[in-house]
Design a protein around this motif. Structure first.
Motif, PDB file in Angstrom:
ATOM      1  N   THR A 348       0.886  -1.166   0.118  1.00  0.00           N
ATOM      2  CA  THR A 348      -0.170   0.047  -0.151  1.00  0.00           C
ATOM      3  C   THR A 348       0.842   1.100  -0.059  1.00  0.00           C
ATOM      4  OG1 THR A 348      -1.745  -1.238   1.261  1.00  0.00           O
ATOM      5  CG2 THR A 348      -1.919   1.291   1.240  1.00  0.00           C
ATOM      6  N   ASN A 349       1.843   1.324   0.813  1.00  0.00           N
ATOM      7  CA  ASN A 349       2.688   2.622   0.981  1.00  0.00           C
ATOM      8  C   ASN A 349       3.507   2.619  -0.360  1.00  0.00           C
ATOM      9  OD1 ASN A 349       2.171   2.977   3.502  1.00  0.00           O
ATOM     10  ND2 ASN A 349       3.605   1.544   4.496  1.00  0.00           N
ATOM     11  N   HIS A 350       4.030   1.583  -1.033  1.00  0.00           N
ATOM     12  CA  HIS A 350       4.717   1.667  -2.285  1.00  0.00           C
ATOM     13  C   HIS A 350       3.878   2.294  -3.345  1.00  0.00           C
ATOM     14  CE1 HIS A 350       7.924   0.768  -5.296  1.00  0.00           C
ATOM     15  NE2 HIS A 350       6.725   0.288  -6.143  1.00  0.00           N
ATOM     16  N   LEU A 351       2.504   1.557  -3.609  1.00  0.00           N
ATOM     17  CA  LEU A 351       1.644   2.054  -4.696  1.00  0.00           C
ATOM     18  C   LEU A 351       1.237   3.559  -4.290  1.00  0.00           C
ATOM     19  CD1 LEU A 351      -0.387  -1.102  -5.119  1.00  0.00           C
ATOM     20  CD2 LEU A 351       1.431  -0.375  -6.650  1.00  0.00           C
ATOM     21  N   GLU A 393      -4.866  -7.665  -7.423  1.00  0.00           N
ATOM     22  CA  GLU A 393      -5.802  -8.568  -7.029  1.00  0.00           C
ATOM     23  C   GLU A 393      -5.643  -9.305  -5.532  1.00  0.00           C
ATOM     24  OE1 GLU A 393      -7.596 -12.416  -9.606  1.00  0.00           O
ATOM     25  OE2 GLU A 393      -5.518 -11.891 -10.106  1.00  0.00           O
ATOM     26  N   TRP A 394      -4.254  -9.677  -5.289  1.00  0.00           N
ATOM     27  CA  TRP A 394      -4.229 -10.438  -3.938  1.00  0.00           C
ATOM     28  C   TRP A 394      -4.877  -9.464  -2.906  1.00  0.00           C
ATOM     29  CZ3 TRP A 394      -1.376  -8.715   0.031  1.00  0.00           C
ATOM     30  CH2 TRP A 394      -1.071  -9.698   1.212  1.00  0.00           C
ATOM     31  N   TYR A 403      -7.386  -2.234  -0.113  1.00  0.00           N
ATOM     32  CA  TYR A 403      -7.646  -2.420  -1.609  1.00  0.00           C
ATOM     33  C   TYR A 403      -8.317  -1.143  -1.976  1.00  0.00           C
ATOM     34  CZ  TYR A 403      -9.936  -3.615  -5.767  1.00  0.00           C
ATOM     35  OH  TYR A 403     -10.589  -3.684  -7.193  1.00  0.00           O
ATOM     36  N   GLU A 404      -9.557  -0.822  -1.052  1.00  0.00           N
ATOM     37  CA  GLU A 404     -10.593   0.191  -1.248  1.00  0.00           C
ATOM     38  C   GLU A 404      -9.795   1.552  -1.029  1.00  0.00           C
ATOM     39  OE1 GLU A 404     -13.786  -0.619   0.935  1.00  0.00           O
ATOM     40  OE2 GLU A 404     -14.648  -2.118  -0.297  1.00  0.00           O
ATOM     41  N   GLY A 405      -8.884   1.654  -0.166  1.00  0.00           N
ATOM     42  CA  GLY A 405      -7.926   2.851  -0.050  1.00  0.00           C
ATOM     43  C   GLY A 405      -7.210   3.345  -0.855  1.00  0.00           C
ATOM     44  N   LEU A 406      -6.617   2.349  -1.648  1.00  0.00           N
ATOM     45  CA  LEU A 406      -5.730   2.645  -2.652  1.00  0.00           C
ATOM     46  C   LEU A 406      -6.463   3.063  -3.819  1.00  0.00           C
ATOM     47  CD1 LEU A 406      -2.962  -0.237  -2.918  1.00  0.00           C
ATOM     48  CD2 LEU A 406      -2.706   2.155  -2.800  1.00  0.00           C
ATOM     49  N   PHE A 523      -7.211  -2.714 -11.074  1.00  0.00           N
ATOM     50  CA  PHE A 523      -8.064  -3.208  -9.902  1.00  0.00           C
ATOM     51  C   PHE A 523      -8.943  -4.599 -10.175  1.00  0.00           C
ATOM     52  CE2 PHE A 523      -7.320   1.648 -10.003  1.00  0.00           C
ATOM     53  CZ  PHE A 523      -6.838   1.657  -8.527  1.00  0.00           C
ATOM     54  N   LYS A 524      -8.628  -5.265 -11.323  1.00  0.00           N
ATOM     55  CA  LYS A 524      -9.060  -6.464 -11.371  1.00  0.00           C
ATOM     56  C   LYS A 524     -10.690  -6.488 -11.259  1.00  0.00           C
ATOM     57  CE  LYS A 524      -5.639  -8.893 -12.122  1.00  0.00           C
ATOM     58  NZ  LYS A 524      -5.380  -9.324 -13.559  1.00  0.00           N
TER      59      LYS A 524
END
Length: 878
Positions: A348-351, A393-394, A403-406, A523-524
């Motif tokens: 998350t931090n990297h993306l 996806e993972w 995932y939703e935060g990203l 985001f698959k």
């Protein structure tokens, strides 16, 4: 009764191979006493059929006939009415109840007894007997009156047995020996008796001879019994010896069973251990990749993808009952949860950092596109981010919140980036679009666009503030021209506007499609086709789990909604900017809505073919509604201008301005809509405009004072007819024919009204002649009328010599020339029509003279050839 029985047997039943067993004389209860007989019969052939037959004496002669028959198996019940008292009445229950009265109680009892015996013999006691004496239902036949009535047939029925084939053959052989001459029955019986005695003696001797053999058989049986006893004793001794062996074998079997159970348990335990080791063991390399893997290099990303997939498989293993209570399993699950949390935070931090960095990199390139009508491409950003698609996806399957935060972070950064890009892009488009008027001779309006370019000052001031120096100079020059009057746009200006609008849509379309495709892949959220009965997902141990179709469809629907929401947020400014651009184009020239309608319809059609549910398709569809509304407003403005047209009272009308405007609109529209998909809107607009043109042409013609009404109608409808014939607009074929009809009618009306003036007195004279003929005066008697005699006719004709007629026609030509306009060039057409009408009137007058004034020698002062020369010389002189 016996004679009747024999007669019935002979005449009725013997021909049908039946035997009559019992008979009773009856009549129906409660009716006239019409006697008949009920007969109980059996067939002589197998299988035996038992019937109850009703026989009645014929009315025509002294013989009996068969009236009705019932099968005995259809008889349900026999009711004798009273079991103790003598009562001749009885009922037989077949398909309905038949009530009878016998001639005597004895006959009734004999008949019922016969029925009972037949029931016992053939129907196995199926029939029910009610109110019948028990003594009557005995096997033996009672003596007395019943015996005399029934004769010996009932005994014969009980003792009768059918002969078999062998017995029949023996009897035939015996009778052949006797030559069928059995006239002396007693001698024949005596012979049979002697033969029977001989056979009985032979049987007794045979029995006495076999006694010795019986004794021998009994001795053998005694010896067999002794041997049996000996064998039983040996078997008992063997059983005692085997008893101990059996106990030993039972002990061995029990021991083997316990060993088998132990081996089975060990095998199952080994399988469980192998299962846990194989599916819940994560390699050290995967653990290191999850904790420290480099997410910025392709090799590190691939290692992290493999490790995350292995971790997901370990966490999704379907544990068997009891596994979750094992300490080792609990420790592994705790380790997996920790690794999942660590890697999810790192990813998350990297993306987030990648999103921020890519947003800054894209912002730095915006200056390269400000002067050009192009949008920056985001393909490099998408290509770099798609490397993380499997990790997303993972994350979606394991850490839904992160995932939703990203996804929210990505949408926020891209929204700001696209908003700046789209805003600058549309500013350039607006300046280029508005600049077409400056390059096109400084003209803002088209004939048909209403008023000035109102409202453009504020929008162009906004563009000037946010644009470069070159754009400021263009907008300021444009503002200086804001108060110019409306006029025709050059064709080049319209073409340039069309190209600018097409370029705007062509730049937006790939941008939106590329972004939606990236969002679906990254985001698959791509849509998977639904399976027929359920979606199967395989776990690592190969076990398949079925998910219901309804749940799968709900998942697809939610993913569709998520893509739509993200696209709406990222490109929230597109629809607003498009509507603003459309409004500017409509203010520059209301006819621009035609170009925009065609282009927008084409792009909507293309987007719907690619993906009907895409963001681009939905957005362009919404904007198309606005364009269609502006197009309708343009048509309404054209109609309003037609209604507001005012004509000069001092000059001739000629071709009305809105007729010319319609011609220009139709030519422009046919050029624009030549290959358009949305032709229906134009056809509807054509119908509205042409009806308004027709209505307002008639309105102006009625209000015209300087130009005759017929001339206004004739010239304008001729122009409309010529325009529609040249453009060949299929939906206006009916209006084209109507325009031609109106033009022809008003041309004829104008010619007729105009020609009445040069020969006015002559016209009035012959109208009076025709009126007298119409009132009943014979044509050859008209000349005797005082007002229409030959002298009066000569006087009127004398007033119109050839010279005066030519002079009158010359004046008429000048007057027609003043009425008609030069644009349509209808003068020669009208003059030729007048010539034809004048000749027609001349021939009509000449015919009336010949019929009403025969032999008078009266003729006109000029001939048809003279008239042709008059018309020709007048046309040439002018």
């Amino acid at each position: 009764m016996t004679a009747i029985k024999h007669a019935l047997q002979r005449d009725i039943f013997t021909p049908n191979d039946e035997r009559l067993l019992s008979i009773v004389n009856v009549c129906k209860a409660g009716k006239k006493k019409k006697n008949c007989f009920l007969c109980a019969t059996v067939t002589t052939e197998r299988p035996v059929q038992v019937k109850v037959v009703k026989v009645k004496k014929s009315d025509k002669g002294d013989f009996y006939k068969r009236q009705m028959a019932w099968e005995l198996r259809d008889l349900a019940e026999v009711d004798a009415k009273d079991a103790t008292k003598e009562n001749p009445e009885f009922d037989l229950h077949f398909e309905k109840v038949y009530r009878w009265v016998a001639s005597s109680t004895a006959e009734k009892n004999s008949f019922i007894s016969c029925i009972w015996k037949l029931n016992q013999r053939y129907l196995r006691k199926k029939v029910e007997f009610v109110n019948v004496s028990a003594q009557l239902l005995e096997e033996s036949v009672p003596s007395g009156e019943s015996q005399s009535v029934a004769g010996g047939d009932e005994d014969t029925l009980d003792d009768y047995q059918e002969l078999n084939a062998r017995e029949e053959q023996d009897i035939e052989n015996m009778m052949e020996v006797c030559e069928y001459a059995i006239s002396n029955a007693e001698a024949f019986a005596e012979k049979l008796s002697r033969e029977l005695q001989v056979l009985d003696g032979a049987n007794i001797q045979s029995i006495m001879a076999s006694e010795k053999q019986v004794n021998i058989l009994m001795q053998l049986l005694d010896e067999a019994l002794t041997e049996v006893d000996t064998i039983e004793a040996k078997l008992l001794s063997y059983e005692e010896m085997l008893q101990s062996v059996k106990e030993q074998m039972d002990q061995i079997s029990q021991s083997n069973r316990l060993i088998q159970i132990s081996n089975t348990n060990n095998s199952k335990l080994l399988d469980e251990i192998q299962f846990l080791v194989n599916y819940m063991d994560l390699s050290k390399g995967h653990i290191r990749a999850l904790q420290e893997g480099d997410l910025s290099t392709p090799k590190g990303i691939e290692a992290c993808i493999n490790a995350s997939e292995a971790l997901l498989q370990c966490m999704n293993v379907a544990l068997r009952p009891g596994h979750d209570k094992l300490t080792a399993v609990k420790q592994q699950q705790s380790l997996f949860n920790d690794l999942r949390g660590i890697f999810a935070r790192r990813l998350t931090n990297h993306l987030n950092n990648v999103f921020v960095q890519q947003g800054h990199d894209q912002s730095s390139t915006l200056s390269q596109h400000t002067a050009e009508l192009t949008l920056p491409k985001h393909n490099p950003l998408h290509r770099d981010l798609l490397r993380y698609a499997k990790l997303m996806e993972w994350l979606k399957n394991t850490q839904r919140e992160k995932y939703e935060g990203l996804s929210r972070t990505y949408v926020d950064y891209m929204t700001r980036l696209y908003e700046r890009e789209i805003k600058d892009f549309f500013e350039v488009a607006k300046i280029k679009m508005a600049g077409t008027t400056k390059e096109g001779k400084g003209k803002f309006g088209l004939h048909g666009s209403s008023g000035k370019l109102t409202g453009s000052t504020s929008s162009l001031n906004k563009l000037a503030v946010s644009s470069s120096n070159s754009r400021r100079s263009q907008s300021s020059s444009l503002l200086d021209m804001g108060n110019m009057s409306a006029s025709d746009l050059d064709v080049a200006d319209r073409t340039k506007f069309d190209k600018i609008f097409e370029q705007v849509l062509s730049e937006l379309e790939p941008l939106c499609l590329a972004e939606q495709d990236f969002i679906s892949k990254f985001f698959k959220l791509q849509q998977q086709p639904a399976l027929a009965q359920g979606e199967n997902t395989d776990d690592s141990d190969g076990a398949a789990h079925s998910r219901p179709v309804s749940e799968h469809r709900h998942s697809i629907s939610s993913e569709k909604d998520m893509v739509r929401q993200m696209m709406n947020k990222i490109f929230q400014s597109i629809e607003t900017e498009l509507n603003s651009l459309i409004a500017l184009g409509d203010k520059i020239d209301s006819f621009n809505s035609l170009y925009m309608l065609v282009k927008m319809s084409h792009h909507v059609w293309t987007a719907e073919n690619v993906d009907p549910a895409s963001y681009l398709s939905t957005t362009l569809g919404n904007v198309l509604v606005t364009v269609k509304r502006n197009f309708d407003k343009c048509i309404s403005g054209q109609i309003k201008q037609m209604e507001d047209v005012k004509i000069s009272k001092k000059s001739k009308v000629g071709i009305l301005p809105f007729v010319t405007s319609f011609e220009e609109f139709a030519e422009l529209a046919e050029t624009i809509f030549r290959n358009a998909e949305r032709r229906g809107d134009l056809d509807k607009a054509y119908i509205k405009l042409i009806r308004a043109v027709f209505m307002n042409v008639e309105k102006v013609a009625n209000e015209s004072q300087k130009t005759p009404r017929d001339v206004v109608m004739m010239e304008n409808f001729h122009h409309i007819f010529s325009t529609l014939s040249r453009l060949k607009i299929s939906c206006l074929e009916a209006e084209r024919k109507e325009a031609k009809h109106k033009y022809t009618d008003h041309l004829q009306s104008y010619v007729i009204n105009s020609l009445g003036q040069p020969l006015e007195k002559l016209n009035h004279f012959f109208e009076g002649v025709e009126a007298r003929v119409a009132q009943g005066v014979r044509e050859e008697e008209v000349s005797y009328q005082l007002a229409f005699n030959k002298q009066e006719l000569r006087k009127v004709i004398k007033e119109y010599p050839g010279k005066e007629v030519k002079k009158g026609l010359d004046n008429l030509y000048k007057k027609v020339d003043k009425h008609l306009c030069e644009e349509e060039s209808l003068l020669q057409v009208v003059w030729h029509s007048m010539q034809d009408e004048f000749i027609r009137q001349y021939k009509h007058f000449e015919g009336l003279i010949n019929r009403c004034y025969p032999g008078s020698g009266i003729t006109m002062d000029f001939t048809i050839q003279d008239m042709l020369e008059y018309f020709s010389s007048i046309a040439q002189s002018h």
